[in-house]
Each structure stands twice: as C-alpha cells, then as structure tokens.
Design a protein around this motif. Structure first.
Motif, PDB file in Angstrom:
ATOM      1  N   SER A  26       0.841  -1.212   0.000  1.00  0.00           N
ATOM      2  CA  SER A  26       0.000   0.000   0.000  1.00  0.00           C
ATOM      3  C   SER A  26       0.871   1.254   0.000  1.00  0.00           C
ATOM      4  O   SER A  26       0.545   2.247  -0.663  1.00  0.00           O
ATOM      5  CB  SER A  26      -0.968  -0.007   1.187  1.00  0.00           C
ATOM      6  N   LEU A  27       1.987   1.224   0.729  1.00  0.00           N
ATOM      7  CA  LEU A  27       2.903   2.376   0.724  1.00  0.00           C
ATOM      8  C   LEU A  27       3.469   2.597  -0.680  1.00  0.00           C
ATOM      9  O   LEU A  27       3.566   3.743  -1.153  1.00  0.00           O
ATOM     10  CB  LEU A  27       4.058   2.144   1.705  1.00  0.00           C
ATOM     11  N   LEU A  28       3.838   1.492  -1.343  1.00  0.00           N
ATOM     12  CA  LEU A  28       4.416   1.600  -2.689  1.00  0.00           C
ATOM     13  C   LEU A  28       3.384   2.157  -3.671  1.00  0.00           C
ATOM     14  O   LEU A  28       3.692   3.054  -4.462  1.00  0.00           O
ATOM     15  CB  LEU A  28       4.904   0.223  -3.175  1.00  0.00           C
ATOM     16  N   VAL A  29       2.165   1.621  -3.606  1.00  0.00           N
ATOM     17  CA  VAL A  29       1.120   2.047  -4.551  1.00  0.00           C
ATOM     18  C   VAL A  29       0.797   3.529  -4.352  1.00  0.00           C
ATOM     19  O   VAL A  29       0.768   4.311  -5.316  1.00  0.00           O
ATOM     20  CB  VAL A  29      -0.161   1.191  -4.377  1.00  0.00           C
ATOM     21  N   VAL A  30       0.593   3.919  -3.097  1.00  0.00           N
ATOM     22  CA  VAL A  30       0.199   5.309  -2.822  1.00  0.00           C
ATOM     23  C   VAL A  30       1.337   6.275  -3.182  1.00  0.00           C
ATOM     24  O   VAL A  30       1.119   7.288  -3.870  1.00  0.00           O
ATOM     25  CB  VAL A  30      -0.199   5.463  -1.340  1.00  0.00           C
ATOM     26  N   GLY A  31       2.549   5.950  -2.748  1.00  0.00           N
ATOM     27  CA  GLY A  31       3.701   6.828  -3.031  1.00  0.00           C
ATOM     28  C   GLY A  31       3.930   6.964  -4.523  1.00  0.00           C
ATOM     29  O   GLY A  31       4.134   8.072  -5.040  1.00  0.00           O
ATOM     30  N   ALA A  32       3.864   5.838  -5.238  1.00  0.00           N
ATOM     31  CA  ALA A  32       4.112   5.865  -6.682  1.00  0.00           C
ATOM     32  C   ALA A  32       3.008   6.640  -7.403  1.00  0.00           C
ATOM     33  O   ALA A  32       3.281   7.454  -8.291  1.00  0.00           O
ATOM     34  CB  ALA A  32       4.194   4.438  -7.219  1.00  0.00           C
ATOM     35  N   ALA A  33       1.766   6.401  -7.004  1.00  0.00           N
ATOM     36  CA  ALA A  33       0.637   7.067  -7.680  1.00  0.00           C
ATOM     37  C   ALA A  33       0.732   8.576  -7.501  1.00  0.00           C
ATOM     38  O   ALA A  33       0.598   9.341  -8.468  1.00  0.00           O
ATOM     39  CB  ALA A  33      -0.683   6.550  -7.110  1.00  0.00           C
ATOM     40  N   ILE A  86       8.795  10.562 -14.556  1.00  0.00           N
ATOM     41  CA  ILE A  86       7.582   9.951 -13.981  1.00  0.00           C
ATOM     42  C   ILE A  86       7.932   8.736 -13.119  1.00  0.00           C
ATOM     43  O   ILE A  86       7.534   8.680 -11.944  1.00  0.00           O
ATOM     44  CB  ILE A  86       6.557   9.615 -15.088  1.00  0.00           C
ATOM     45  N   PRO A  87       8.715   7.772 -13.639  1.00  0.00           N
ATOM     46  CA  PRO A  87       9.094   6.667 -12.741  1.00  0.00           C
ATOM     47  C   PRO A  87       9.955   7.137 -11.579  1.00  0.00           C
ATOM     48  O   PRO A  87       9.853   6.607 -10.462  1.00  0.00           O
ATOM     49  CB  PRO A  87       9.863   5.694 -13.653  1.00  0.00           C
ATOM     50  N   GLY A  88      10.778   8.173 -11.830  1.00  0.00           N
ATOM     51  CA  GLY A  88      11.631   8.704 -10.754  1.00  0.00           C
ATOM     52  C   GLY A  88      10.787   9.235  -9.601  1.00  0.00           C
ATOM     53  O   GLY A  88      11.037   8.917  -8.426  1.00  0.00           O
ATOM     54  N   ALA A  89       9.786  10.044  -9.931  1.00  0.00           N
ATOM     55  CA  ALA A  89       8.920  10.610  -8.881  1.00  0.00           C
ATOM     56  C   ALA A  89       8.116   9.498  -8.205  1.00  0.00           C
ATOM     57  O   ALA A  89       7.868   9.557  -6.993  1.00  0.00           O
ATOM     58  CB  ALA A  89       7.980  11.644  -9.484  1.00  0.00           C
ATOM     59  N   ALA A  90       7.716   8.490  -8.986  1.00  0.00           N
ATOM     60  CA  ALA A  90       6.977   7.359  -8.405  1.00  0.00           C
ATOM     61  C   ALA A  90       7.857   6.634  -7.387  1.00  0.00           C
ATOM     62  O   ALA A  90       7.418   6.327  -6.262  1.00  0.00           O
ATOM     63  CB  ALA A  90       6.530   6.410  -9.507  1.00  0.00           C
ATOM     64  N   ILE A  91       9.111   6.387  -7.754  1.00  0.00           N
ATOM     65  CA  ILE A  91      10.027   5.670  -6.855  1.00  0.00           C
ATOM     66  C   ILE A  91      10.315   6.515  -5.609  1.00  0.00           C
ATOM     67  O   ILE A  91      10.324   6.007  -4.474  1.00  0.00           O
ATOM     68  CB  ILE A  91      11.340   5.321  -7.594  1.00  0.00           C
ATOM     69  N   ILE A  92      10.530   7.820  -5.819  1.00  0.00           N
ATOM     70  CA  ILE A  92      10.846   8.690  -4.673  1.00  0.00           C
ATOM     71  C   ILE A  92       9.628   8.791  -3.745  1.00  0.00           C
ATOM     72  O   ILE A  92       9.770   8.728  -2.510  1.00  0.00           O
ATOM     73  CB  ILE A  92      11.302  10.083  -5.159  1.00  0.00           C
ATOM     74  N   GLY A  93       8.441   8.933  -4.337  1.00  0.00           N
ATOM     75  CA  GLY A  93       7.221   8.999  -3.516  1.00  0.00           C
ATOM     76  C   GLY A  93       7.078   7.743  -2.658  1.00  0.00           C
ATOM     77  O   GLY A  93       6.805   7.819  -1.448  1.00  0.00           O
ATOM     78  N   ALA A  94       7.291   6.597  -3.290  1.00  0.00           N
ATOM     79  CA  ALA A  94       7.198   5.335  -2.551  1.00  0.00           C
ATOM     80  C   ALA A  94       8.298   5.244  -1.489  1.00  0.00           C
ATOM     81  O   ALA A  94       8.058   4.802  -0.355  1.00  0.00           O
ATOM     82  CB  ALA A  94       7.299   4.165  -3.530  1.00  0.00           C
ATOM     83  N   SER A  95       9.509   5.690  -1.852  1.00  0.00           N
ATOM     84  CA  SER A  95      10.638   5.616  -0.901  1.00  0.00           C
ATOM     85  C   SER A  95      10.381   6.474   0.330  1.00  0.00           C
ATOM     86  O   SER A  95      10.701   6.076   1.459  1.00  0.00           O
ATOM     87  CB  SER A  95      11.934   6.094  -1.572  1.00  0.00           C
ATOM     88  N   ILE A  96       9.811   7.679   0.113  1.00  0.00           N
ATOM     89  CA  ILE A  96       9.532   8.570   1.253  1.00  0.00           C
ATOM     90  C   ILE A  96       8.576   7.868   2.222  1.00  0.00           C
ATOM     91  O   ILE A  96       8.805   7.849   3.444  1.00  0.00           O
ATOM     92  CB  ILE A  96       8.909   9.897   0.769  1.00  0.00           C
ATOM     93  N   LEU A  97       7.530   7.272   1.688  1.00  0.00           N
ATOM     94  CA  LEU A  97       6.543   6.614   2.554  1.00  0.00           C
ATOM     95  C   LEU A  97       7.129   5.390   3.247  1.00  0.00           C
ATOM     96  O   LEU A  97       6.941   5.188   4.454  1.00  0.00           O
ATOM     97  CB  LEU A  97       5.306   6.217   1.729  1.00  0.00           C
ATOM     98  N   VAL A  98       7.871   4.561   2.486  1.00  0.00           N
ATOM     99  CA  VAL A  98       8.434   3.349   3.091  1.00  0.00           C
ATOM    100  C   VAL A  98       9.456   3.721   4.165  1.00  0.00           C
ATOM    101  O   VAL A  98       9.436   3.174   5.279  1.00  0.00           O
ATOM    102  CB  VAL A  98       9.074   2.434   2.012  1.00  0.00           C
TER     103      VAL A  98
END
Lengths: 253, 314
Positions: B42-49, B264-276
């Motif tokens: 869920s963290l990965l999905v939300v951060g990436a989205a 786009i993938p960069g921001a998705a990965i960073i968003g997910a990383s921040i949450l995780v």
C-alpha cells in the motif's frame, strides 16, 4: 504561397484584425511593422493556424490551414512566439531537436539528428550544443530558438519579434543569417518577421506589411512602401526616410 | 546519467522495502511478513501514484508548485466521508461494505476529476490556470460544507470523520489494494506512452502547439491519468496533499532531466521511498503507528513555503 482572404480575428469578443487580404510569395524577408497593438502578432498566429478566425481563410500552397492536422500544419509553418519560456533543463541541442517534433514525434532518428546538426551549424551554435538554455546570453538564446524554428524544416518561418532585447550586434548577426536563408538555394526559407526596429526592416526586408488598428495600412517592396509620409502616419509621429549606401534609413524628426 | 540515478533510486527503494519487511522479524514470521507485505504494497502504490501524478500535473499546469491535491481531491474525499457519516450515522458508516465504499469513492473522485478537467479544457489549454483556481475554490467550498456538516455530528461520529480524513496505512484491505494497484499499473502504462508528448508540452502550450503537439488532447489525457492515480490513492488510504510536491521536487533535483520517461518513474520511486522510509522509521525504530501522514504533510508544507519564498526572491 500564403494567401489571406477577407480574414478577421476576434479575441475575447474584441476584433483585433479586420478584412485582411494579403499574399506572400515564396522566398525573401517580409517585415511586419506597426505600432503596439496593431495586430502583428495576431496576424502571425492566425497565419500559422493557431488562432481561430472570425471570418475568411488562410491558404498555404492552396491548402486551407484551418483544416490541416497539427502535424501537417507544423510541417508547413514554423512559428516562433514572443513568450518562449523553458522550464525544463534543456540543452541547446535538445531545444533544437524539439523543432523536429512534427517529423519524429518524440523519437528522433538519424535524419532528425542531421537536421539538428545543420541548424546548429547554420546559427553558429555547434559549440554551445550541450550548454543549458538558461546559461546562455540573450543573443545566444534567441539564436537557439530561431534554430529550433529552422530545424522544423518548414518552407515558411514566422518569427514574432526575435530581435527583442538584442543589442545591435546580435540583432544584425541574426538578421544576416535569416536574410541569407531567404535567398534562393537548397535551404531557402520564406521569412516573415515582426520587427520594431524600422532600420532593421529597411536594411534586411524585401517587402513591408504595415499594420495599424488591426488593418493593413500599406504593403509593397520596401523601397516603395517605406516613405516618410507612410511611416509618420503609421506611428503618429514625424519620421523621415533617407538613404545611406543605397539603403533606406529611418530617422524620427 | 539520469538513467543511472534512476536505477540507484530503484536500488534504494528495494533496500528500504527489504528493511521494512525484515527488520526485527519474530515468530510467527510468516504471518507478520504477510501483514507487512500488504502494508508495504500500500505504501508503494500510494507513493508511486502520487509521485507520478504530481510530475504530470505540474508539467501540464506549467507550474512546479502545484499538486493534484490542490484541485480539491482531498476536500472531496473528506466531504464524502463527512456526508456518509451524516447520512448513515456512525454505526451505519462502520457497517458499509469496504469494497463497495472504496469503489464508490474511487469512481466519484475519478468522475469529479475528469468532469472538472474536461469542462475546463474545453475552452483551451490557456485555461489550466482557471482549472487550478476552480479546483482551489471548489476545495474551499467542500471543506466549508464538510465543516458545517461536521457541526451537525455528535462528537463520536465526528471523531470517525477525523480518523478517515488523514491518510492511514494501518488497515488496508488487500482487495482494495489490488484494485488500486491495477488502476496505478494502467495509469503508469498510459503515462509512459504519453511521456514524449509531455516532454514537448513542457515547452509551454503555444510552443508545443507550434511544433505540432495537440496540446489540449495531451493535457486532457494527462489529467485523466492524474485523476485516476490520485483517486485510487486517496480512496485507498486517505489524502496526503504534500507528498507529491516532495516527490516531484526531489525527482527534478535528483534526476536533472526533462525527459518524462525518467521523471515519472523517478517521482513514483521517490514517492514510494519517502513513505516506506518514513513508515519504517516511525513504526520500527520509534514504535509509532499513525504519525507518518502528519510528518509528510509538515515536511512537504515546509518545502512548499521554501519553494514559494525562493521563487519570490528578486
């Protein structure tokens, strides 16, 4: 040939161009002159098919520009606008490659790279190809945008005040290049340019189109069109036209 | 260069995910691992989205300070929660079937986003600013309505709304998660197809149209994808307004590229990383459960202020 017939343009309910009938032959430099708000930029946008017309039509080589697809339009006319801004971290080569967009749609191939290299060379930007746009001087930056328009590979280049904010040396340098491009040859382009510097128009233009209050005030070859009476009337201020080395020179008096 | 950085970010996310799953694992390891896997997903999905949506939104709006949350998605979500509690009462709200509620919220927000963007873009791309302002005003209006409805609730029902109004990763349903992940996968596929056009759109609407980009159509498609991403993420866990701003700003700063195929993938990965990373620190190291969304909003808000002040400096 570009032909404009009975064209009117309205923006937000206000008519900005009325009853425009014009023809532009191929080759050479045409200068659009006139006071601020005369409709010069609107005319360029309408000619490039980016503005809806209230009436009339614009045809290029017989084809109605309003009916053309975005791609066909962008392969026919290159428009350089006044409000060029770049938010992305683009190098000069990246920017010029965007000029090839109508041909590569985001996936440039060898022919596009060759066209970009040619455009960089033609506008003396080869050494600056890898420099970021926001690290260029005003003159270099403007040259890069004109190179982008050139790289589009269209027979027509419509340039809206590309000399704005350029010092005399850079303005002259850019006009020399555009003038050379407009001469007969394998790279020949037809250049239509909005300029405020009347002496630049007098020196480099082949034809003049003078606009005032959204209407055509005068058109014709520069030696006929650029007269003291016409310019004084156009700008509502007294101007004299003299000749230096065979070129007309405009002086406010 | 940017490609290498993107792979480094991917490696960092893999490391953080492994830490999140494996740190302090005790018996029954299989059970704990399955719980952690759902939370991690869920963290990965939300951060990436949210990360991917924000980069696209900022490009179309030609403004690096904006986030999709600003067009009223968060307010709509809170309004829906408040309205449901008001209509059904606390007990009725609690007995709503989770999947139906999730689906309805997802659909509602998706339709609201598409309607808003569709109506606004019918007038042409210059209206992106009008769209943003309309969204802001709509958000204020919905927040006002929610506030008014909140006064009609009794304190226990109001606390249910309050709980539902902040993002929480504690009780994510795995079926809802699968739906949100499918929406995200479809959205990211669409985004990757749109990436070259977004590169051209970043030149500004006039220049983009002059080089033959059908800007209005691209902007609408991008905003539909943005709506899908934000709707899926918000319906899954609740609103996180400033995560996108953090992810998009960091993606631009770290990758230093204009190519949306990487941004786009960069921001998705960073968003997910921040949450995780945030959830790992709070949950595993500090033993906290529900402070992550608050901290992300706080840090994101500070970044927003920093960017605004830096931009307004002469």
């Amino acid at each position: 040939m570009i032909r404009i017939e009975n064209m009117s343009v309205a923006r937000q309910g206000i008519t900005t161009l009325s009853d425009i009938n014009l023809g532009f032959g191929e080759g050479g430099v045409t200068a659009l002159i006139g006071p601020n708000g005369a409709g010069k930029s609107t005319l360029l946008h309408a000619m490039s098919g980016l503005l809806p017309l209230a009436s009339g039509r614009v045809t290029i080589a017989g084809q109605d520009i309003a009916g053309a697809t975005a791609q066909v339009r962008a392969r026919t006319v290159a428009l350089l606008t006044q409000s060029e801004h770049v938010t992305a971290r683009l190098t000069v080569a990246d920017l010029v490659t965007f000029g090839r967009w109508p041909h590569h749609r985001g996936r440039p191939g060898p022919a596009d790279h060759a066209a970009v290299a040619q455009a960089l060379d033609l506008f003396a930007l080869t050494d600056l190809g890898q420099r970021q746009i926001d690290r260029l001087s005003g003159g270099q930056r403007q040259r890069a945008f004109v190179a982008m328009a050139y790289a589009q590979g269209t027979p027509w280049m419509l340039l809206d005040e590309p000399l704005a904010a350029l010092d005399p040396r850079h303005a002259r340098d850019l006009m020399e290049r555009l003038h050379a491009l407009s001469r007969p040859g394998p790279r020949q382009r037809s250049v239509i340019i909005v300029v405020h510097d009347l002496n630049i128009a007098a020196r480099y233009a082949d034809r003049i189109v003078a606009l005032k209050d959204g209407r055509i005030a005068r058109t014709g070859p520069k030696v006929i069109a650029l007269t003291s009476a016409m310019l004084s009337d156009l700008f509502d201020t007294r101007m004299a036209v003299d000749a230096v080395n065979g070129h007309p020179v405009v002086v406010p008096v | 260069m940017a490609e290498r950085r993107l792979f480094a970010l991917l490696g960092l996310l893999a490391l953080l995910s492994a830490l999140f799953l494996g740190w302090g694992l005790r018996e029954p390891a299989g059970f704990i691992l399955s719980l952690r896997a759902v939370k991690l997903a869920s963290l990965l999905v939300v951060g990436a989205a949210i990360g991917a949506a924000t980069v696209m939104f900022q490009t179309v709006a030609a403004n690096r300070l904006l986030t999709p949350g600003i067009v009223g998605f968060d307010a709509l979500f809170v309004f829906l929660q408040t309205g449901l509690v008001l209509l059904l009462g606390g007990a009725g709200f609690a007995t709503l079937p989770d999947l139906a509620k999730f689906g309805a919220e997802l659909l509602c927000m998706l339709l609201a986003g598409v309607a808003l963007f569709g109506v606004m873009l019918r007038r042409g791309a210059e209206d992106v600013l009008r769209l943003v302002l309309t969204g802001v005003i709509l958000g204020v209006f919905l927040r006002g309505l929610s506030g008014f409805a909140g006064r009609l609730l009794d304190p226990s029902e109001y606390s249910i709304v309050q709980q539902a109004s902040f993002a929480t990763f504690g009780a994510v349903d795995s079926t809802q998660l699968a739906i949100a992940a499918a929406v995200l996968a479809a959205a990211l596929t669409g985004a990757s197809l749109l990436a070259p056009s977004l590169d051209a759109a970043a030149l500004g609407s006039t220049t983009a149209r002059a080089i033959g980009l059908p800007f209005d159509r691209i902007a609408l498609l991008a905003l539909v994808i943005v709506s899908a991403c934000v709707a899926a993420s918000t319906a899954l866990v609740g609103p996180i307004t400033f995560l996108g701003l953090l992810a998009a700003s960091l993606a631009h700063a770290v990758l230093r590229t204009w190519r949306h195929a990487l941004l786009i993938p960069g921001a998705a990965i960073i968003g997910a990383s921040i949450l995780v990373a945030g959830q790992f620190v709070f949950e595993r190291l500090l033993g906290q459960q529900s402070t992550l969304a608050v901290i992300v909003e706080c840090v994101g808000g500070l970044l927003f202020l920093f960017l605004v002040l830096r931009k307004s400096r002469p």
